[in-house]
Design an enzyme around this catalytic site. Structure first.
Site, PDB file in Angstrom:
ATOM      1  N   ARG A 159       1.128  -1.094   0.104  1.00 54.50           N
ATOM      2  CA  ARG A 159       0.071   0.153  -0.012  1.00 54.50           C
ATOM      3  C   ARG A 159       0.894   0.795   0.242  1.00 54.50           C
ATOM      4  NH1 ARG A 159      -2.377  -3.339   4.098  1.00 54.50           N
ATOM      5  NH2 ARG A 159      -4.560  -4.157   3.305  1.00 54.50           N
ATOM      6  N   LYS A 182      -2.597  -2.978   7.633  1.00 55.64           N
ATOM      7  CA  LYS A 182      -3.361  -2.622   8.804  1.00 55.64           C
ATOM      8  C   LYS A 182      -3.872  -3.534   9.717  1.00 55.64           C
ATOM      9  CE  LYS A 182      -6.230  -0.283   5.122  1.00 55.64           C
ATOM     10  NZ  LYS A 182      -7.669  -0.833   4.009  1.00 55.64           N
ATOM     11  N   HIS A 250      -2.464   3.147  -5.573  1.00 50.97           N
ATOM     12  CA  HIS A 250      -2.847   2.282  -5.346  1.00 50.97           C
ATOM     13  C   HIS A 250      -3.302   0.810  -6.462  1.00 50.97           C
ATOM     14  CE1 HIS A 250      -4.713  -0.239  -2.260  1.00 50.97           C
ATOM     15  NE2 HIS A 250      -5.740  -0.593  -2.780  1.00 50.97           N
ATOM     16  N   ARG A 253      -0.292  -2.053  -6.281  1.00 55.72           N
ATOM     17  CA  ARG A 253      -0.451  -2.697  -5.706  1.00 55.72           C
ATOM     18  C   ARG A 253      -1.370  -4.385  -6.382  1.00 55.72           C
ATOM     19  NH1 ARG A 253      -0.918  -4.550  -0.252  1.00 55.72           N
ATOM     20  NH2 ARG A 253      -3.108  -4.957   0.313  1.00 55.72           N
ATOM     21  N   HIS A 276      -3.817  -9.860   3.708  1.00 55.03           N
ATOM     22  CA  HIS A 276      -5.206  -9.620   3.375  1.00 55.03           C
ATOM     23  C   HIS A 276      -5.790 -11.027   4.551  1.00 55.03           C
ATOM     24  CE1 HIS A 276      -6.003  -7.901  -1.029  1.00 55.03           C
ATOM     25  NE2 HIS A 276      -6.309  -7.073  -0.421  1.00 55.03           N
ATOM     26  N   TYR A 285      -9.973  -8.075  -5.430  1.00 52.54           N
ATOM     27  CA  TYR A 285      -9.080  -7.325  -4.923  1.00 52.54           C
ATOM     28  C   TYR A 285      -8.036  -8.139  -6.888  1.00 52.54           C
ATOM     29  CZ  TYR A 285      -5.620  -4.009  -2.800  1.00 52.54           C
ATOM     30  OH  TYR A 285      -5.357  -3.309  -2.420  1.00 52.54           O
TER      31      TYR A 285
END
Length: 305
Positions: A159, A182, A250, A253, A276, A285
């Site tokens: 990211r 995250k 992004h 990615r 993830h 994604y």
């Protein structure tokens, strides 16, 4: 078809792209073919050998006729846009080396892409981006910073926030980077030699002293680089080279995941690399071609064995 001066300038342009700009072989071949097609069309259009005078005199009518010819020859929109980018690049080179100026060529807008394009970029679009991102920056260290950052994002699937948080402490291992993603979830990601080498070159040129725990990517005033600043560089890139509107930090990615999948990587591995929590997130994604899915189905379904 071409006078001697044009032929010599083309050779110099090709060497410039290869040795100074370090363009990939893929882009070099594509650009060379695009320029060849353009000059052949100019020769036909003017019914005369192509000289510097004709190059300088290229007008709106010629440019639009050439683009229309590409469309009639069934070139897809991305290839037409890439061809226009190649011509603009050549004219930009002529401005620097031959003092030839033609504002008409640069005023031609690239054809618009479909609004329904997937979020991932094609491999060709990624190659064009990596080859040209260094052109945007008002100093050498910013140019190499832009390329190092973009290569890192695409090579490791980071990211933008993760990439901009990397410090010298993250770079001590030559094979892996530990990233805090995250939800404060740490993951270990391999990183390629090309990314390491570019970051090393960038740090050597960086005009600011950094502590080991400070983020390495800096803005022109020496502060931590912010995502909107880098994305503005990408906006310039995509507008000049006719790249998809969804191109952003992004999207590289997304492209990392999509290209791994298309080249045989399994979803579980990609899930780990992206950080993830659920596999369903990874599936949505990535951009997966129908052909890839069809091949996987035919190969893996037990009833076919």
């Amino acid at each position: 078809m071409l006078d001697t001066q044009i032929q010599e300038l083309i050779i110099k342009w090709q060497k410039y792209l290869s040795l100074q700009k370090n363009y990939s072989n893929h882009t070099l071949i594509s650009y060379n073919n695009d320029l060849k097609h353009f000059l052949e069309f100019m020769n036909y259009y003017n019914s005369d050998i192509v000289t510097m005078d004709y190059i300088k005199a290229a007008d709106i009518r010629l440019m639009r006729s050439w683009l229309a010819k590409r469309k009639c020859d069934n070139f897809v929109t991305s290839s037409i846009a890439r061809g226009l980018s190649a011509i603009k690049n050549f004219y930009k080179f002529l401005e620097k080396t031959a003092e030839l100026h033609n504002h008409v060529v640069f005023s031609i807008k690239s054809p618009k892409k479909s609004k329904l394009l997937p979020k991932a970029l094609s491999e060709e679009e990624v190659n064009i981006s990596l080859d040209h991102i260094e052109e945007y920056g008002n100093s050498q260290w910013i140019e190499i910073r832009n390329k190092a950052l973009l290569v890192l994002i695409y090579a490791s699937g980071l990211r933008i926030s993760e990439a901009l948080s990397i410090t010298k402490l993250h770079l001590q291992n030559l094979e892996f980077i530990k990233i805090m993603g995250k939800g404060s979830k740490e993951r270990v990601i391999p990183w390629l030699a090309i990314a390491r080498n570019l970051i090393t070159e960038y740090l050597e040129k960086l005009p600011y002293e950094l502590k080991d725990d400070e983020p390495i990517f800096r803005g022109k005033q020496g502060k931590k680089l912010q995502p909107p600043v880098f994305n503005r560089e990408l906006i310039k890139l995509k507008r000049f080279y006719g790249l998809p509107e969804h191109l952003s930090a992004h999207s590289f990615r997304h492209s990392f995941a999509s290209h791994l999948l298309e080249n045989g990587a399994d979803l579980r591995s990609i899930q780990e690399l992206l950080g993830h929590k659920s596999l369903s997130t990874t599936q949505s994604y990535t951009k997966t071609s129908i052909k890839h899915l069809e091949t996987a189905y035919v190969t893996a379904h037990p009833i076919k064995k």
